[in-house]
Design a protein around this motif. Structure first.
Motif, PDB file in Angstrom:
ATOM      1  N   ALA A  75      -7.465   7.865   7.555  1.00 55.55           N
ATOM      2  CA  ALA A  75      -6.467   8.456   8.448  1.00 55.55           C
ATOM      3  C   ALA A  75      -6.618   7.920   9.861  1.00 55.55           C
ATOM      4  N   LEU A  76      -5.496   7.846  10.563  1.00 58.87           N
ATOM      5  CA  LEU A  76      -5.478   7.483  11.975  1.00 58.87           C
ATOM      6  C   LEU A  76      -4.814   8.630  12.715  1.00 58.87           C
ATOM      7  N   LEU A  77      -5.505   9.150  13.702  1.00 60.32           N
ATOM      8  CA  LEU A  77      -5.021  10.295  14.458  1.00 60.32           C
ATOM      9  C   LEU A  77      -5.133   9.994  15.947  1.00 60.32           C
ATOM     10  N   ILE A  97       0.864  -1.180   0.000  1.00 57.81           N
ATOM     11  CA  ILE A  97       0.000   0.000   0.000  1.00 57.81           C
ATOM     12  C   ILE A  97       0.899   1.228   0.000  1.00 57.81           C
ATOM     13  N   ASP A  98       0.706   2.077  -0.973  1.00 62.21           N
ATOM     14  CA  ASP A  98       1.547   3.255  -1.163  1.00 62.21           C
ATOM     15  C   ASP A  98       1.337   4.278  -0.047  1.00 62.21           C
ATOM     16  N   ASP A  99       2.404   4.983   0.299  1.00 63.37           N
ATOM     17  CA  ASP A  99       2.335   6.026   1.334  1.00 63.37           C
ATOM     18  C   ASP A  99       1.288   7.085   1.024  1.00 63.37           C
ATOM     19  N   SER A 100       1.026   7.342  -0.246  1.00 60.06           N
ATOM     20  CA  SER A 100       0.054   8.369  -0.613  1.00 60.06           C
ATOM     21  C   SER A 100      -1.374   7.967  -0.247  1.00 60.06           C
ATOM     22  N   GLN A 101      -1.587   6.703   0.114  1.00 63.05           N
ATOM     23  CA  GLN A 101      -2.918   6.210   0.453  1.00 63.05           C
ATOM     24  C   GLN A 101      -3.176   6.119   1.950  1.00 63.05           C
ATOM     25  N   ILE A 102      -2.160   6.432   2.769  1.00 63.20           N
ATOM     26  CA  ILE A 102      -2.308   6.283   4.214  1.00 63.20           C
ATOM     27  C   ILE A 102      -1.855   7.542   4.954  1.00 63.20           C
ATOM     28  N   TYR A 103      -2.423   7.732   6.116  1.00 57.36           N
ATOM     29  CA  TYR A 103      -2.020   8.826   7.001  1.00 57.36           C
ATOM     30  C   TYR A 103      -2.065   8.284   8.421  1.00 57.36           C
ATOM     31  N   LEU A 104      -0.903   8.172   9.034  1.00 58.71           N
ATOM     32  CA  LEU A 104      -0.813   7.653  10.393  1.00 58.71           C
ATOM     33  C   LEU A 104      -0.254   8.733  11.313  1.00 58.71           C
ATOM     34  N   TYR A 157       3.771   8.495   9.674  1.00 61.80           N
ATOM     35  CA  TYR A 157       3.995   7.548   8.575  1.00 61.80           C
ATOM     36  C   TYR A 157       2.988   7.836   7.476  1.00 61.80           C
ATOM     37  N   GLY A 158       3.408   7.560   6.251  1.00 66.08           N
ATOM     38  CA  GLY A 158       2.523   7.755   5.109  1.00 66.08           C
ATOM     39  C   GLY A 158       2.559   9.173   4.596  1.00 66.08           C
ATOM     40  N   SER A 159       1.431   9.611   4.075  1.00 69.84           N
ATOM     41  CA  SER A 159       1.295  10.932   3.487  1.00 69.84           C
ATOM     42  C   SER A 159       1.451  12.030   4.545  1.00 69.84           C
ATOM     43  N   LYS A 160       1.770  13.218   4.092  1.00 72.59           N
ATOM     44  CA  LYS A 160       1.917  14.355   5.003  1.00 72.59           C
ATOM     45  C   LYS A 160       0.590  15.032   5.316  1.00 72.59           C
TER      46      LYS A 160
END
Length: 83
Positions: free
Chosen positions: A36-38, A15-22, A26-29
């Motif tokens: 997203a996980l916050l 799974i590409d970094d552009s598809q995740i936000y941790l 980790y992942g997208s900025k």
């Protein structure tokens, strides 16, 4: 499972970094147009929120009170979306 382990599992699934936000670690900025996980400060303990943000609007918010449950849910959702 913690955030670092979750990220490694997502990478193993290709799974590409552009598809995740941790949580910005980790992942997208940014969290736009992705699951997203916050981590937020709750009243007495941390709260892990998983949501989808589209066009600046947050929807489908799920709250967890332990990191493992949140990470397991995020992994399940991302792996089912990949199919």
């Amino acid at each position: 499972m913690n955030l670092a382990e979750l990220y490694n599992e997502l990478k193993a699934l290709e799974i590409d970094d552009s598809q995740i936000y941790l949580h910005g670690l980790y992942g997208s900025k940014d969290d736009n147009d992705k699951l997203a996980l916050l981590i937020k400060k709750g009243k007495h303990r941390p709260v892990w929120e998983i949501y989808y943000k589209e066009r600046g609007q947050i929807g489908s918010v799920r709250k967890f009170f332990d990191e493992d449950s949140a990470c397991q849910y995020y992994l399940k959702e991302q792996s089912s979306n990949k199919r």
